[in-house]
Scaffold this active site. Structure first.
Site, mmCIF file in Angstrom:
data_model
loop_
_atom_site.group_PDB
_atom_site.id
_atom_site.type_symbol
_atom_site.label_atom_id
_atom_site.label_comp_id
_atom_site.label_asym_id
_atom_site.label_seq_id
_atom_site.Cartn_x
_atom_site.Cartn_y
_atom_site.Cartn_z
ATOM 1 N N TYR A 12 0.827 -1.209 0.000
ATOM 2 C CA TYR A 12 0.000 0.000 0.000
ATOM 3 C C TYR A 12 0.863 1.261 0.000
ATOM 4 O O TYR A 12 0.615 2.203 -0.754
ATOM 5 C CB TYR A 12 -0.907 -0.022 1.236
ATOM 6 N N LYS A 39 0.940 4.460 -2.813
ATOM 7 C CA LYS A 39 0.582 5.841 -2.475
ATOM 8 C C LYS A 39 1.747 6.798 -2.711
ATOM 9 O O LYS A 39 1.533 7.977 -3.017
ATOM 10 C CB LYS A 39 0.107 5.907 -1.012
#
Length: 329
Positions: free
Chosen positions: A217, A221
């Protein structure tokens, strides 16, 4: 006592007469000025996150124009729809659940009768297909879109070695491809408009550093942050870019978590719109500015952050001794 002071002054005078000490004094002054500048920058950034100084976006981007929001049926995306509708923008809602989209669109028009809405049903897990985006673009037609909010995203739980390959591919497809392809399409589209336009990309404070607690993740990002900054440097004269990097927002993705670090979706989106046109990145709220500034300073604080935020919910019931120290919480 006076003799000690006198001898001290004599010693200091002799030392400062040496050219090497003068050089060190200059270096010391430069070092101090660097930290003073950094402290002032932190203070200014904190005030920007604290003070409500939003400008008239509708006037800048065009009366009667449309805002396109992905992941619009829940959470931050849904809040963006309401916030932009309140400011007078017509709204295109894009998500995979048609019933939720219809419900949100109906509620928006009920609250803001002058606002038009359009829904586009799209499952972003299929975004690796070229036809997927072509279908969205066809449905948008010739609407005068002025604001794009790339909000759609997903998250992976647990330790990296436990991830399933389909889930890893799904995360990268959903988190990275929509912001890339839609930004590419709308930059071309926005260049033909008479008014200014805006692109808001949803990143996360987890993209600040390589977070061992979020090894898939976090990089996805970080990609969004770097893409936004690169595009802002190139196309920022015509388009207002903003990378939104919040900490915990109380949504379904965070398990509707409420604690001292969390903010509501409306607090997050109001903060983002307050900073649009004024900067190219934001943590949205003053609370997240403080939290994210500490979070991004070292991976130790990242692990502490996850521990405080989620407790044992993100820790699997496995033998801790089988992991290297940086994987332990």
């Amino acid at each position: 006592m006076s003799q000690l002071i006198s001898k001290g002054n004599e010693l200091l005078n002799k030392l400062t007469e040496n050219r090497y000490w003068k050089g060190l004094a200059v270096l010391g002054a430069l070092a101090v000025s660097k930290y003073v500048y950094k402290a002032l920058s932190i203070g200014v950034d904190f005030l920007i996150h604290l003070l409500p100084l939003e400008k008239n976006h509708l006037q800048r981007y065009g009366e009667g124009s449309w805002a396109v929001v992905t992941g619009a049926s829940d959470g931050i995306g849904k809040s963006f729809c309401y916030q932009l509708a309140k400011r007078g923008f017509n709204i295109v809602l894009i998500a995979r659940n048609e019933d939720k989209l219809k419900s949100v669109a109906f509620d928006i028009t009920a609250k803001y009768p002058k606002v038009q809405t359009q829904i586009i049903v799209a499952d972003f897990s299929k975004a690796a297909s070229v036809e997927f985006f072509n279908d969205i673009i066809i449905q948008l037609g010739d609407l005068d879109v002025s604001v794009l909010v790339n909000n759609v995203g997903t998250v992976a739980r647990g330790m990296f070695h436990t991830y399933k390959r389909p889930d890893m591919i799904n995360l990268l497809v959903i988190n990275c491809l929509p912001v890339l392809i839609l930004s590419h399409h709308f930059i071309q589209r926005f260049s033909k408009r008479q008014h200014k336009s805006a692109i808001i990309n949803l990143s996360s404070c987890t993209g600040l550093i390589p977070a061992s607690s979020a090894p898939l993740y976090s990089p996805s990002k970080a990609y969004i942050y770097h893409l936004t900054q690169a595009l802002a440097a190139k196309y920022g004269q015509q388009i207002d870019f903003l990378c939104l990097m919040p900490s915990i927002v109380t949504t379904g993705m965070t398990g509707n978590l409420v604690n001292f670090m969390s903010v509501t979706p409306d607090q997050c989106t109001e903060g983002a719109l307050n900073h649009l046109r004024r900067r190219t990145w934001t943590f949205a709220t003053w609370r997240h500015y403080i939290i994210c500034s500490i979070y991004g300073s070292a991976d130790y604080f990242t692990r502490l952050y996850y521990k405080l935020a989620y407790g044992n919910k993100v820790i699997l019931k496995v033998d801790r001794n089988s992991f290297t120290p940086d994987l332990k919480l």
